[in-house]
Design an enzyme around this catalytic site. Structure first.
Site, short mmCIF file in Angstrom:
data_model
loop_
_atom_site.label_atom_id
_atom_site.label_comp_id
_atom_site.label_asym_id
_atom_site.label_seq_id
_atom_site.Cartn_x
_atom_site.Cartn_y
_atom_site.Cartn_z
N THR A 65 0.82 -1.21 0.00
CA THR A 65 0.00 0.00 0.00
C THR A 65 0.86 1.27 0.00
O THR A 65 0.50 2.27 -0.61
CB THR A 65 -0.94 -0.03 1.23
OG1 THR A 65 -1.83 -1.14 1.06
CG2 THR A 65 -1.73 1.25 1.37
N PHE A 66 2.00 1.19 0.68
CA PHE A 66 2.87 2.37 0.73
C PHE A 66 3.31 2.82 -0.66
O PHE A 66 3.54 4.01 -0.90
CB PHE A 66 4.09 2.08 1.61
CG PHE A 66 4.88 3.29 1.98
CD1 PHE A 66 4.44 4.15 2.97
CD2 PHE A 66 6.06 3.61 1.32
CE1 PHE A 66 5.15 5.29 3.31
CE2 PHE A 66 6.78 4.75 1.64
CZ PHE A 66 6.33 5.59 2.64
N GLU A 67 3.43 1.88 -1.59
CA GLU A 67 3.91 2.18 -2.95
C GLU A 67 2.80 2.71 -3.87
O GLU A 67 3.07 3.08 -5.02
CB GLU A 67 4.53 0.93 -3.58
CG GLU A 67 5.93 0.59 -3.08
CD GLU A 67 5.95 0.02 -1.68
OE1 GLU A 67 5.09 -0.82 -1.36
OE2 GLU A 67 6.81 0.45 -0.88
N VAL A 97 -4.37 -2.46 4.58
CA VAL A 97 -3.39 -2.47 5.66
C VAL A 97 -4.06 -3.04 6.90
O VAL A 97 -5.12 -2.55 7.32
CB VAL A 97 -2.85 -1.05 5.96
CG1 VAL A 97 -1.57 -1.15 6.79
CG2 VAL A 97 -2.58 -0.27 4.69
N THR A 102 3.16 -3.89 15.68
CA THR A 102 4.01 -2.70 15.78
C THR A 102 3.31 -1.48 15.18
O THR A 102 2.20 -1.58 14.68
CB THR A 102 5.34 -2.92 15.02
OG1 THR A 102 5.04 -2.93 13.62
CG2 THR A 102 6.01 -4.21 15.43
N HIS A 104 4.04 -0.03 12.48
CA HIS A 104 4.19 0.05 11.03
C HIS A 104 2.87 0.44 10.36
O HIS A 104 2.84 1.23 9.41
CB HIS A 104 4.67 -1.31 10.51
CG HIS A 104 5.55 -1.21 9.31
ND1 HIS A 104 6.91 -1.05 9.38
CD2 HIS A 104 5.25 -1.22 7.99
CE1 HIS A 104 7.41 -0.97 8.17
NE2 HIS A 104 6.43 -1.08 7.30
N PHE A 129 -9.03 6.89 -3.10
CA PHE A 129 -8.44 6.22 -1.93
C PHE A 129 -9.24 4.95 -1.61
O PHE A 129 -10.13 4.95 -0.77
CB PHE A 129 -8.49 7.20 -0.75
CG PHE A 129 -7.79 6.72 0.50
CD1 PHE A 129 -6.41 6.68 0.57
CD2 PHE A 129 -8.52 6.32 1.61
CE1 PHE A 129 -5.76 6.27 1.73
CE2 PHE A 129 -7.88 5.91 2.78
CZ PHE A 129 -6.51 5.88 2.84
N ARG A 143 -15.36 -6.40 3.87
CA ARG A 143 -15.46 -5.21 3.01
C ARG A 143 -14.88 -5.42 1.62
O ARG A 143 -14.72 -4.47 0.85
CB ARG A 143 -14.73 -4.04 3.71
CG ARG A 143 -15.44 -3.59 4.98
CD ARG A 143 -14.52 -2.82 5.92
NE ARG A 143 -15.25 -2.33 7.08
CZ ARG A 143 -15.59 -3.08 8.14
NH1 ARG A 143 -15.25 -4.37 8.18
NH2 ARG A 143 -16.27 -2.56 9.15
C1 DLZ Z 1 5.57 -3.94 5.65
C2 DLZ Z 1 4.10 -4.02 5.50
C3 DLZ Z 1 3.29 -4.44 6.58
C4 DLZ Z 1 3.87 -4.83 7.90
N1 DLZ Z 1 1.97 -4.54 6.47
C5 DLZ Z 1 1.39 -4.22 5.29
C6 DLZ Z 1 -0.01 -4.30 5.14
O1 DLZ Z 1 -0.77 -4.72 6.03
N2 DLZ Z 1 -0.55 -3.94 3.94
C7 DLZ Z 1 0.22 -3.48 2.90
O2 DLZ Z 1 -0.33 -3.15 1.84
N3 DLZ Z 1 1.56 -3.40 3.03
C8 DLZ Z 1 2.15 -3.75 4.17
N4 DLZ Z 1 3.51 -3.67 4.31
C9 DLZ Z 1 4.31 -3.28 3.12
C10 DLZ Z 1 4.38 -1.75 2.89
O3 DLZ Z 1 3.20 -1.26 2.28
C11 DLZ Z 1 5.55 -1.45 1.90
O4 DLZ Z 1 5.44 -2.26 0.76
C12 DLZ Z 1 6.92 -1.68 2.54
O5 DLZ Z 1 7.05 -0.97 3.75
C13 DLZ Z 1 8.06 -1.28 1.58
O6 DLZ Z 1 8.00 0.11 1.26
#
Ligand code: DLZ
Length: 167
Positions: A65-67, A97, A102, A104, A129, A143
């Site tokens: 999701t971060f990407e 997510v 933690t 994160h 979003f 969901r």
């Molecule tokens: C690292 C991580 C974790 C712990 N949990 C999720 C998650 O629940 N859902 C998700 O989409 N991505 C998760 N990631 C990966 C991060 O989104 C990302 O890919 C990494 O931190 C690398 O940038």
């Protein structure tokens, strides 16, 4: 919560603008793929039901999701095109997510929410979003085509409404 015992994904097709001729990118995070793929399927189905042609939907994947922000930005600013020659009219971002042990979770959620908000404020096309942020897998499955609907469907409906504002 507003979603308790209610399928929020039901919509009246008569109230949704046709997406005919519009071009959509769906960026899907691979983390929690069982959830995100089901959401992506809901989004694709909804776009097609509302006039969008197969060739006008591009589905691409990112690791997590971060990407989502990075990929969405490439399509927002036109450095990546759909099928090599068309600019996207909207980008639908799909991720899930799930809270772990933690912090994160907090950083990913905050990062993607801020990143996609910035794209909406600064870019020329809407970025949707479609990200679930849940306490556990069951809440996410509920969901993603489960008892509370499919947030991918809702993201597509939102995209169809927002492209009205795109030239
Ligand atoms: C690292 C991580 C974790 C712990 N949990 C999720 C998650 O629940 N859902 C998700 O989409 N991505 C998760 N990631 C990966 C991060 O989104 C990302 O890919 C990494 O931190 C690398 O940038």
């Amino acid at each position: 919560m507003a979603t308790a015992l209610k399928n929020l994904s039901e919509y009246d097709a008569a109230t949704i603008p046709s997406g005919k001729g519009r071009c959509f990118v769906i960026v899907v995070a691979e983390w929690n793929a069982q959830v995100t793929n089901a959401m992506a399927e809901g989004a694709i189905k909804t776009l097609k039901e509302n006039g969008v042609e197969d060739d006008d939907i591009l589905v691409c994947h990112v690791p997590g999701t971060f990407e989502l922000t990075y990929a969405a930005a490439r399509y927002t600013y036109g450095s990546l095109l759909v099928n090599g020659n068309r600019e996207a009219d909207a980008v639908i971002c799909i991720g899930c997510v799930i809270q772990g042990e933690t912090r994160h979770f907090d950083f990913i959620c905050e990062g993607v929410a801020n990143g996609l908000s910035a794209l909406n404020a600064e870019g020329d096309i809407p970025v949707i979003f479609g990200v679930l942020t849940t306490d556990n897998l069951q809440q996410a499955l509920d969901r993603a085509g489960g008892r509370l609907g499919n947030k991918g469907v809702e993201a597509a409906v939102t995209a169809l409404k927002m492209v009205q504002y795109v030239k």
